[in-house]
Each structure stands twice: as C-alpha cells, then as structure tokens.
Enzyme design. Structure first.
Site: not given
Ligand code: FRU
Length: 478
Positions: A40, A99, A169-170
C-alpha cells in the site's frame, strides 16, 4: 539510531538494497521497492514544495514479510527519489509490522498515523481474528519526513467498539471546521466490514463518533478507508459536493464478483453527513484491471488538487506468479492520478505533469502501429459508434465491441497467468493508455473507468485500430 532493533533492520535493509538487480522488468517512472516487496501507498502528502510518499515495504522477502515504511520524494509527482526507510517495527506495540496509515500536514508538521500490528506468539487457541492480535493506532510527528519524534499509542483495541474483531486498521485523518476526523477499517464479529469514525481536538485524544457501513453486508473486512469531498460542477447534478468514502473490501463473492479480483477497491458516494446521519450509494470500482488495491488520496498544498495513488498489485491471487520475484522484487505504485467529480461519479486521470515528459509524437486516423514502445502515452479520441482494438507488447489486447470493454492476455507469458477482465460499457468516446516497462494503465472515457495491470512482454510494440478515431502516441522520457 538508538534502538538496536531499528539499527540492525536498517543495516540489513541497506545491505540488501546495495546488492539489488531489478532486471529487465525494472520500471522507469513508477515507484518500486529497491528490493523485496511493496504494497500500500502510505502517508501521501505535500510538505513545502516536496511530495512525500511512503510504502508498505518488506526488503527481506519479495513475497512479503515484516512491514516497515519505505520513503520516496518527488518535486513533480512523476520523478521519484528513493529515500530509505522511515519507520521500522521496533517497539512492542508495532513489532509485527508498521502497517498502513496516513500523513496529515498541519502548520508545517507531518502528523503520521499508522497501525502498529502485533501478532502474539502462536498459541493454538488464537485465530488472529478475535484473538492473538493487536491493532494499535500510533501517532508520530516529523517536520521534514526524515527525522521522526517518539511513537505514541493514541488508541488500542480497548478503544474500538466491543463487537468488532481485532482487525481494525489503516487510519486516515482530515480536518473539518477546526476538528480532526479519522476513518479506520474494521471487521465486525459478524464478519461484515465497516468504517469507524473518530474525532479529536488535539490529534492525541480520539473519540468514536460514528460507524458507517452499507445497507446489506458487503464483504467481511474493509481495509484502507479514505474520505474526501470533491466539487461536482455538473449543473444537472443537484449536489454541489460529491462526498466519497473509499474502501478496499475483502470477501465479495457471487455474481460479477466471481470474475473479478480476489479483493476489491472502490468507493461509495455518501449522502448526508459521514460523522452523523448518512447512507451509502452503490459501490463503484476504482479500477477493473488485475492489479489495483488499497489506494490513498491526498490534497496538494492549498487544497488545489486531489491526487490518488494505488498499489499496482494484488495479494493472494493463486493464478499469478509475478516474474520479477526471480529478480528479487515485486509490485509498484500506479502513476499518481488526479481525481475529479462529474455526474455524481469520480474520474481519474494521470497527473498533467506526466505530459511534460512526452517525446516523439506520432499521430494517425483510424490505425497506428509502432515499435520501441517500452514507455508510452497513447490517446485515442473520437471513437464514436465504431469499435476499438489495441494490442500491446504482442500479448495484451484491449477491445470494445459496442457493449463490453475488455483487457485480455492472448499470450500467457505476457500475462504471467492472468487471462481477462471486462466491464460493460455502452458508449466509448476516448481511451488513454500509459505504459511503463512492465505495466499498463488504461483510462476509459476521461477516466470514468480504469484498468491497471502488470505485463511482461518480450518485445515492445503497439498496434491500434479504431475507424475514424484520432490516435496520438508519444514516448515518455522520465
Ligand atoms: C492492505 C493491507 C492493510 C494493512 C497493510 C499491511 O493491503 O492489508 O490493511 O495495513 O496491507 O501491509
């Protein structure tokens, strides 16, 4: 580097990068990992005159491994310089991976938010969905993109709703009327995906304000959410602002999903207020090709343009072996695309800076063939009621027959296991194709539909046929 884990990872990364030989499929103007694996795009932003992009980076393994953030910079969104690694998994709260996340720029400071991934040591009772995993939300500041302050945990799993699994997440952050908002992707215990929305007044303390999902369940997990608003200049469209929620859902099956990629990326147009009462319009795919996932957007300085970059890759595709693994690396970013709204939809178009690198123009009506097309920019306009067909690198065919637009590999070596992708399309007016050594990105009808794929040709050639259409072809010298 005071942290011994970070300094050893840094030394190992540098050693592997110094030995890298990217081989014949090395890209010329797409962001690639110097060695190993990229996924990503993270932390996309502009700080001063410089564009920064970070990427999910596993230098030690071309098929994925522990994630850190690689870093690239650019003055113009087209020429990128590799700057090393910015964030290592060196703390108890991010030890299984730094992440994905974002960079929110405020008063000259980049506020980075990412997910600190922790997978506890294997225990046969852990399923790593409801147990065994931590998803920490980390905040770290930098004034230059190179020197980072201390990592601070601003949320952990106890701050997320009780009915979500440990998959959260993210983070992606934006500002609205003096307050800060954050979206995060989540997997609920009933195996449906949703977006959690948090609010903060100081970027340090966050509170849940909303949970957004579709009317009916749409996949088990929504990764990499992003929220933004675009002016919609269409006078026939009654909403002046297009509110866009982008997500990457996993677990879509049945109907048309079965002929598409294993995971999807797309957007919902939002009606109402994303932080309060709202509903989501039907999902639209960002890209219908083989290689596109987990895109992120950012605004250029002064909020002038919104730029999207996707990961030109796809995990967990059994029918595909990327030949660059033999050369010790895998995957790249898409070229940056400017996103705009029209007729209630989002269009993507290569950033105009790419056109500065056009060389060697050729043009023809109806038909054109060329060789030496390792890097190219092709524009076909005025297609009208006629058909369109193009063969690229001897083994990738694009076509439109009045009903369906297709991307088909006619040579298995060029496609490395991929066969075809298609979408229904009633009208075709124009097609733009941007090619690099091992990638092709196709923009249909001013970018209303796109198809991105990696490809592995032996020789570089192009032939286009579309009766009556104006065909223009340039080399790209980046
Ligand atoms: C999407 C993703 C993210 C995660 C990252 C890990 O491709 O799975 O959800 O943060 O990749 O590399």
């Amino acid at each position: 580097m005071a942290n011994p884990l970070a300094s050893d990872l840094d030394a190992m990364r540098r050693l592997l990068e110094s030995q890298a030989h990217p081989g014949r499929y090395a890209q010329r103007f797409h962001v690639v990992p110097p060695v190993g694996w990229l996924n990503d795009p993270n932390g996309l932003c502009q700080l001063g005159d410089t564009f920064h992009a970070f990427f999910q980076y596993s230098p030690f393994n071309a098929e994925g491994g522990v994630k850190m953030w690689g870093h690239v910079t650019s003055p113009d969104l087209v020429t990128w310089s590799y700057e090393g690694a910015a964030l290592y998994p060196d703390q108890p709260f991010d030890v299984s991976g730094v992440y994905s996340g974002c960079a929110f720029v405020k008063d000259g400071t980049m506020h980075v938010f990412y997910t600190g991934n922790v997978k506890r040591e294997d225990d046969e009772n852990y399923d790593y969905v409801n147990s065994g995993r931590e998803a920490n939300t980390i905040h770290v500041e930098t004034k230059d993109g190179f020197n980072f302050g201390p990592k601070r945990v601003v949320m952990d799993n106890s701050d997320y709703p009780a009915d979500v699994t440990e998959h959260v997440r993210d983070p992606k952050v934006w500002e609205f009327e003096g307050r800060y908002y954050m979206v995060q992707g989540a997997r609920k215990q009933d195996d449906s995906g949703e977006v959690l929305i948090f609010v903060s007044d100081d970027l340090a303390h966050w509170e849940l304000v909303n949970r957004v999902t579709s009317c009916t369940s749409f996949g088990y997990m929504w990764e990499c959410p992003d929220y933004f608003e675009l002016p919609d200049p269409d006078p026939l469209h009654d909403h002046k602002l297009l509110r866009v929620l982008s997500v990457s859902p996993q677990g879509l099956h049945g109907g048309d999903w079965d002929r598409r990629n294993v995971y999807q990326s797309g957007y919902f147009v939002v009606r109402g207020d994303i932080t309060g009462t709202c509903w989501l319009k039907p999902f639209a795919l960002w890209d219908a090709g083989f290689d596109f996932y987990a895109p992120q957007t950012f605004e250029t300085a002064g909020g002038k343009r919104r730029i999207l970059i996707g990961w030109m890759g796809m995990p967990d595709e059994p029918a595909y072996t990327n030949p660059t693994i033999e050369d010790g690396w895998q995957h790249c970013f898409t070229i940056p695309r400017e996103v705009t709204a029209l007729h209630g939809r989002v269009r993507q178009w290569p950033v105009h800076e790419l056109e500065w690198h056009r060389t060697d123009e050729r043009s023809a009506t109806g038909e054109l063939t060329a060789s030496d097309t390792q890097t190219f920019d092709l524009l076909v306009e005025g297609i009208g009621d006629e058909t369109f067909e193009a063969t690229i690198g001897g083994g990738l065919r694009l076509s439109w027959d009045g009903d369906v637009f297709r991307m088909v590999f006619t040579d298995d070596k060029v496609g490395a296991g991929r066969v075809q992708r298609y979408e229904h399309l009633d009208d075709l007016t124009n097609v733009r194709v941007v090619g690099d050594t091992s990638s092709v990105e196709v923009f249909v009808n001013d970018g209303e539909l796109t198809f991105s794929t990696r490809y592995y040709p032996d020789t570089y050639s192009l032939s286009v046929s579309s009766p009556g259409a104006l065909i223009q072809l340039w080399g790209l010298d980046v």
